[in-house]
Design a protein around this motif. Sequence first.
Motif, PDB file in Angstrom:
ATOM      1  N   THR A 128      -4.987   5.046  -8.214  1.00 47.48           N
ATOM      2  CA  THR A 128      -5.823   4.185  -7.411  1.00 47.48           C
ATOM      3  C   THR A 128      -5.606   4.392  -6.022  1.00 47.48           C
ATOM      4  OG1 THR A 128      -5.788   2.390  -9.240  1.00 47.48           O
ATOM      5  CG2 THR A 128      -6.815   1.839  -7.035  1.00 47.48           C
ATOM      6  N   ALA A 129      -4.269   4.487  -5.644  1.00 46.15           N
ATOM      7  CA  ALA A 129      -3.610   4.643  -4.131  1.00 46.15           C
ATOM      8  C   ALA A 129      -4.428   6.102  -3.831  1.00 46.15           C
ATOM      9  CB  ALA A 129      -2.295   4.740  -3.771  1.00 46.15           C
ATOM     10  N   PRO A 154      -4.440  13.843  -0.950  1.00 42.14           N
ATOM     11  CA  PRO A 154      -4.090  12.579  -0.758  1.00 42.14           C
ATOM     12  C   PRO A 154      -2.724  12.162  -1.609  1.00 42.14           C
ATOM     13  CG  PRO A 154      -5.837  12.920  -2.350  1.00 42.14           C
ATOM     14  CD  PRO A 154      -5.395  14.363  -1.441  1.00 42.14           C
ATOM     15  N   ARG A 209      -1.285   5.052   3.135  1.00 48.22           N
ATOM     16  CA  ARG A 209      -2.328   4.367   4.235  1.00 48.22           C
ATOM     17  C   ARG A 209      -1.732   4.680   5.379  1.00 48.22           C
ATOM     18  NH1 ARG A 209      -6.594   2.227   1.414  1.00 48.22           N
ATOM     19  NH2 ARG A 209      -7.296   1.245   3.241  1.00 48.22           N
ATOM     20  N   VAL A 256       0.868  -1.099  -0.093  1.00 44.05           N
ATOM     21  CA  VAL A 256      -0.060  -0.119   0.023  1.00 44.05           C
ATOM     22  C   VAL A 256       0.835   1.331   0.027  1.00 44.05           C
ATOM     23  CG1 VAL A 256      -2.001  -1.213   1.267  1.00 44.05           C
ATOM     24  CG2 VAL A 256      -0.305   0.033   2.645  1.00 44.05           C
ATOM     25  N   GLN A 289      -9.430   1.307   8.972  1.00 40.07           N
ATOM     26  CA  GLN A 289      -8.780   0.515   8.147  1.00 40.07           C
ATOM     27  C   GLN A 289      -7.240   1.396   7.893  1.00 40.07           C
ATOM     28  OE1 GLN A 289     -10.045   0.768   4.161  1.00 40.07           O
ATOM     29  NE2 GLN A 289     -11.775  -0.806   4.488  1.00 40.07           N
ATOM     30  N   GLU A 313      -6.940   7.574  -4.805  1.00 38.47           N
ATOM     31  CA  GLU A 313      -8.493   7.743  -4.833  1.00 38.47           C
ATOM     32  C   GLU A 313      -9.102   7.114  -3.559  1.00 38.47           C
ATOM     33  OE1 GLU A 313      -9.619   5.935  -8.478  1.00 38.47           O
ATOM     34  OE2 GLU A 313      -9.207   7.656  -9.502  1.00 38.47           O
ATOM     35  N   THR A 314      -8.290   6.076  -2.944  1.00 40.07           N
ATOM     36  CA  THR A 314      -8.929   5.340  -2.065  1.00 40.07           C
ATOM     37  C   THR A 314      -8.769   6.173  -0.655  1.00 40.07           C
ATOM     38  OG1 THR A 314      -6.897   4.130  -1.345  1.00 40.07           O
ATOM     39  CG2 THR A 314      -8.473   3.146  -2.815  1.00 40.07           C
ATOM     40  N   LEU A 315      -7.733   7.075  -0.880  1.00 42.69           N
ATOM     41  CA  LEU A 315      -7.771   8.093   0.398  1.00 42.69           C
ATOM     42  C   LEU A 315      -8.437   9.340   0.233  1.00 42.69           C
ATOM     43  CD1 LEU A 315      -3.615   7.579   0.772  1.00 42.69           C
ATOM     44  CD2 LEU A 315      -5.529   6.796   2.106  1.00 42.69           C
ATOM     45  N   GLU A 316      -9.008   9.599  -0.968  1.00 46.23           N
ATOM     46  CA  GLU A 316      -9.538  10.883  -1.226  1.00 46.23           C
ATOM     47  C   GLU A 316     -10.694  11.078  -0.147  1.00 46.23           C
ATOM     48  OE1 GLU A 316     -10.664  14.354  -2.893  1.00 46.23           O
ATOM     49  OE2 GLU A 316      -8.820  13.360  -3.402  1.00 46.23           O
ATOM     50  N   LEU A 361     -13.245   3.320   7.094  1.00 44.73           N
ATOM     51  CA  LEU A 361     -12.074   3.812   6.437  1.00 44.73           C
ATOM     52  C   LEU A 361     -11.064   4.185   7.283  1.00 44.73           C
ATOM     53  CD1 LEU A 361     -10.559   4.424   4.052  1.00 44.73           C
ATOM     54  CD2 LEU A 361     -11.619   6.571   3.970  1.00 44.73           C
TER      55      LEU A 361
END
Lengths: 371, 371
Positions: B268-269, B284, B185, B182, B211, B271-274, B208
């Motif tokens: 993608t990395a 992010p 994160r 990752v 996570q 976006e998941t933190l956005e 989230l």
Amino acid sequence: MTHEPAARPGTTVSELSESQLLEAFLPGATTRGAQVLTGPGDDCAVVATPGGRVVVTTDTLTEGQDFLAVWPSGRHTTGADLGRKCAAQNLADVASMGAVPTAIVVSLTLPGDTPVQWVTDFATGLSRAFEELGASECALVGGDLGRGTELSITATAMGRCELPPVLRAGATAGGVLVHTGVLGRAAAGLAALLSPVPGPWDGVPEELREQLTTAQLRPRPPVTAGLALARAGATAMLDVSDGLLRDAGRLARASGLVVDLDPAALETAAETLEPAARAVGADPWQWVLTGGEDHGLLAVLPVDSPLPPGARAIGSCAPTAPARTAPGVVDEEGTAAHEQHRAGPAVTIAGRSPRQWFGRDVVEGWDHFEP
Amino acid sequence: MTHEPAARPGTTVSELSESQLLEAFLPGATTRGAQVLTGPGDDCAVVATPGGRVVVTTDTLTEGQDFLAVWPSGRHTTGADLGRKCAAQNLADVASMGAVPTAIVVSLTLPGDTPVQWVTDFATGLSRAFEELGASECALVGGDLGRGTELSITATAMGRCELPPVLRAGATAGGVLVHTGVLGRAAAGLAALLSPVPGPWDGVPEELREQLTTAQLRPRPPVTAGLALARAGATAMLDVSDGLLRDAGRLARASGLVVDLDPAALETAAETLEPAARAVGADPWQWVLTGGEDHGLLAVLPVDSPLPPGARAIGSCAPTAPARTAPGVVDEEGTAAHEQHRAGPAVTIAGRSPRQWFGRDVVEGWDHFEP
């Protein structure tokens, strides 16, 4: 790059970045060696392990717990002292397996006000110890530098084995107990360091006082004797770090026998401590038999094995007296030791229990000491 | 011996001897493994090193410096958290050499008021990490238990090499930069842990938040990917512990080239933190590009190498622009890096410097970051 000193005198670690601190540390350290394939600087070091196995040990020195920054005697513990001590105690563990030290990694946790010079001195002390102890193949191959409120040093040492490692558990009845190194000197030195000045230690000749405190602060274990004892056929071996009685007891229990110490063979050790003991009202035999941190090697050799240089026969190994309890309650874990204990001590002195021999209880509750 | 629990609930380490503490520690720990010839209990452990070499790394976690006992968010750091984190960060270093973790030694320095349960939890967390990270050959083979005013953990991990270890310095221009694990994160999780409750993180969905804090407290580096990447032909590799830009810079400098990151591959990395970044007013991309402690693996593979599962191409390696200063002033030590720096950054993002790409200075003074 002009290789200027990393820091002016008086600089503390809080003023430097980790990489600057590393620049103060690494130049004084021995980082190359015959077995070092990749030294400090990558995610891991790579160390050659001829023979396909490696021994590994780790030890931590923490301020307040394992040493004092300033002792009641007024002596300061220097970076060089701790570099040497941290090397010595780890190399002694490697040696006690009959192995040859090849590599060490060190993690330093430092308060922000630690002088950078301390860090440089530590690296030098570490490397000097390698030289002085004959660990000529050993190098510092990695580490970690961090901050904390408390000064703490953790070193992990590795060693190569040209013979099968010598464990604690291999001694057999009839074997000769041999020792190399000093006995009681580090404990006497600790007493001197812990004694305020002026105080009873003022009556001890300064040269002796200095020798003893040095034995505590900069122990010189007989590192090269480890392989020599293994070659001489040692069937069991350990580092005497917690006192001869206690560590001989560990060897005896692990091997399932009784060790009998010969006080005549230990007399010289007690005699050299006698002037200090007399001046401060201590018992030199208590230092010799129960003092820790000497880091000599205790081994069992077959009868008639030639003794390597520096080794001295100090006792013998006999079968354990049969336990008096039913065998059903004895398991292979801890219980065997408890039962043995009921059947008699694991270590005797001239055939007598330590309490009988001393004529009194000895330190750390001998009757209940931990295996 | 009836193997009673070592301590009743609420017991602290100050109430136990070292051997009692060890009894609380060892039963929960994985101490056997294929490579463990002699485990805990002797002066050293003995570990098999097939291939005749071993990789070794060490890391310290200190309270206040590397973690907080209680975070501003209210989360407590448990023994199990630290067992996992200490395993994860060391095993990631071993993996990044293309090696397989075989053994770990751990030194715990504990304040006297540490609950004994904490020690048991630590051992369990360590062993769980071995399982969860696929380090099935790894075992705890030794350690040291001591007291201190500050909780501090030093672990040293070793690994076996079936292929030559992959260093940082082997990348060549034209290689493909790949990453597994990752990104950002752990840094986002750190921000969440450091944010008081109530506070801006309340606006982030709890799942989230959980996570992300777990990514910080119990990182799960792709340990088995290390050997897979080495087998795929990785010419250089490291553990991303200090942020992608910084660690890619280390690889680039060590290898003497420029790494160009492809932001499309990192989207993608980010976006998941956005959602979290938006709620707390963070960027992010700063988490993804500069956040530490993810412990993913960054490697360079030859073009057309098949990517191992979980690996993703995120950039390329190009020759360094020629330095504009006279060659006479460049030496093989640090100066080369300084000169390279003058000739341009070691890491670019879509061909632009990080500052150009972000449109602002980025954290930790990118222009002067340490190699």
